[in-house]
Design a protein around this motif. Sequence first.
Motif, PDB file in Angstrom:
ATOM      1  N   UNK A 171      13.437   0.273  -3.604  1.00  0.00           N
ATOM      2  CA  UNK A 171      14.316   0.620  -2.486  1.00  0.00           C
ATOM      3  C   UNK A 171      14.488  -0.624  -1.609  1.00  0.00           C
ATOM      4  N   UNK A 172      15.706  -0.863  -1.148  1.00  0.00           N
ATOM      5  CA  UNK A 172      15.955  -2.008  -0.267  1.00  0.00           C
ATOM      6  C   UNK A 172      16.727  -1.534   0.962  1.00  0.00           C
ATOM      7  N   UNK A 206      17.679   5.498   0.625  1.00  0.00           N
ATOM      8  CA  UNK A 206      16.277   5.723   0.277  1.00  0.00           C
ATOM      9  C   UNK A 206      15.420   5.237   1.428  1.00  0.00           C
ATOM     10  N   UNK A 207      14.158   5.616   1.397  1.00  0.00           N
ATOM     11  CA  UNK A 207      13.221   5.097   2.386  1.00  0.00           C
ATOM     12  C   UNK A 207      11.814   5.120   1.821  1.00  0.00           C
ATOM     13  N   UNK A 208      10.978   4.261   2.356  1.00  0.00           N
ATOM     14  CA  UNK A 208       9.535   4.306   2.101  1.00  0.00           C
ATOM     15  C   UNK A 208       8.829   4.144   3.432  1.00  0.00           C
ATOM     16  N   UNK A 209       7.952   5.093   3.732  1.00  0.00           N
ATOM     17  CA  UNK A 209       7.038   4.978   4.873  1.00  0.00           C
ATOM     18  C   UNK A 209       5.648   4.748   4.299  1.00  0.00           C
ATOM     19  N   UNK A 210       4.969   3.722   4.758  1.00  0.00           N
ATOM     20  CA  UNK A 210       3.669   3.322   4.213  1.00  0.00           C
ATOM     21  C   UNK A 210       2.704   3.030   5.346  1.00  0.00           C
ATOM     22  N   UNK A 211       1.527   3.635   5.273  1.00  0.00           N
ATOM     23  CA  UNK A 211       0.473   3.312   6.226  1.00  0.00           C
ATOM     24  C   UNK A 211      -0.748   2.843   5.449  1.00  0.00           C
ATOM     25  N   UNK A 212      -1.179   1.606   5.704  1.00  0.00           N
ATOM     26  CA  UNK A 212      -2.360   1.026   5.057  1.00  0.00           C
ATOM     27  C   UNK A 212      -3.522   1.122   6.032  1.00  0.00           C
ATOM     28  N   UNK A 213      -4.536   1.880   5.633  1.00  0.00           N
ATOM     29  CA  UNK A 213      -5.567   2.278   6.583  1.00  0.00           C
ATOM     30  C   UNK A 213      -6.465   1.122   7.010  1.00  0.00           C
ATOM     31  N   UNK A 214      -6.908   0.307   6.074  1.00  0.00           N
ATOM     32  CA  UNK A 214      -7.821  -0.779   6.432  1.00  0.00           C
ATOM     33  C   UNK A 214      -7.170  -1.727   7.429  1.00  0.00           C
ATOM     34  N   UNK A 238       9.767   4.502  -6.464  1.00  0.00           N
ATOM     35  CA  UNK A 238       8.739   4.598  -5.424  1.00  0.00           C
ATOM     36  C   UNK A 238       7.623   3.583  -5.665  1.00  0.00           C
ATOM     37  N   UNK A 239       7.139   3.511  -6.900  1.00  0.00           N
ATOM     38  CA  UNK A 239       6.050   2.580  -7.196  1.00  0.00           C
ATOM     39  C   UNK A 239       6.504   1.130  -7.081  1.00  0.00           C
ATOM     40  N   UNK A 240       7.743   0.846  -7.499  1.00  0.00           N
ATOM     41  CA  UNK A 240       8.280  -0.506  -7.333  1.00  0.00           C
ATOM     42  C   UNK A 240       8.396  -0.858  -5.856  1.00  0.00           C
ATOM     43  N   UNK A 241       8.740   0.127  -5.032  1.00  0.00           N
ATOM     44  CA  UNK A 241       8.832  -0.105  -3.585  1.00  0.00           C
ATOM     45  C   UNK A 241       7.457  -0.387  -2.990  1.00  0.00           C
ATOM     46  N   UNK A 242       6.444   0.357  -3.440  1.00  0.00           N
ATOM     47  CA  UNK A 242       5.085   0.075  -2.988  1.00  0.00           C
ATOM     48  C   UNK A 242       4.663  -1.337  -3.381  1.00  0.00           C
ATOM     49  N   UNK A 290       7.803  -0.106   6.656  1.00  0.00           N
ATOM     50  CA  UNK A 290       8.920   0.774   6.342  1.00  0.00           C
ATOM     51  C   UNK A 290       9.999   0.025   5.569  1.00  0.00           C
ATOM     52  N   UNK A 291      10.658   0.727   4.694  1.00  0.00           N
ATOM     53  CA  UNK A 291      11.947   0.316   4.165  1.00  0.00           C
ATOM     54  C   UNK A 291      12.937   1.354   4.677  1.00  0.00           C
TER      55      UNK A 291
END
Length: 264
Positions: free
Chosen positions: A26-27, A32-40, A251-255, A46-47
């Motif tokens: 996703x660009x 499309x969208x990606x919301x990502x939270x990395x805990x450490x 989704x995995x490519x976006x991650x 976001x995309x």
Amino acid sequence: MKYLSLVVSLGLVMQQSVQAEEVSPCIEGDACTLALYSETAGQWQFINPERAKQAFAPYSTFKIANTLILLESGQVNTTARYQIDLNRYPAQDWWFKTWREPDQNLKSAFNYSVLPLYRQWSADLGRAAYEQFIQQFSYGNQDVSGPVDGFWLGDSLQISAVQQVEFLRKYQHQQLGLKASTYRDFSPIFLQRQDEQARLFAKTGGGMLAKGQARGWYVGMVENQQGMHYFAFNMDADSFKSLAETRIKKALASLQSLKVTVPE
């Protein structure tokens, strides 16, 4: 009932339905969208951040919350075998082969989005329980006023990508007010793939839009050497077939474009 679109509103075409060709991430500017939270790192990425705040029907990604609810309430368990009540939910031509198995366990019902079983279980549990749990979870707009066996399919319940991630964080930290055994029993159901580098917990979801296009989700968590990463991806496509063939890989490519290592 608006169940003509159920063929396409399930998470349907399960985790294995992705073709082998490469799919671009996703660009910015895409539908499309990606919301990502990395805990450490304590970091959001976001995309298309504005879309990440938009609420849509969860479709079969609601099976994450629903399976927790059904386990907590004792409606289902991880050892029993289940059969669709064909008097209540007669077999349809569009049912998938995996749905036509004479019985299912909870893992197969989750992975293959066996809608008739989840409709059956939800109807048996009843609206009052869902009103309680959805409020307890602070899940999306908390509106379960649609059909008790399908309010997550576009009738009333809505959730954004950001809210999906917030819900998953509560799940992982056991902050949903559930028994320890419920979290324990659900974890292997939620797990989709793993290798020496990472584990992926995830669920698909998708449905048709009124204009004839399709919208799909892939939400979950990646645990790798950098810690736990919570994500919610959604996209629009010109057909459900196109959606089902690309959503997981996209989704995995976006991650990976955001430097999250995912299992092969």
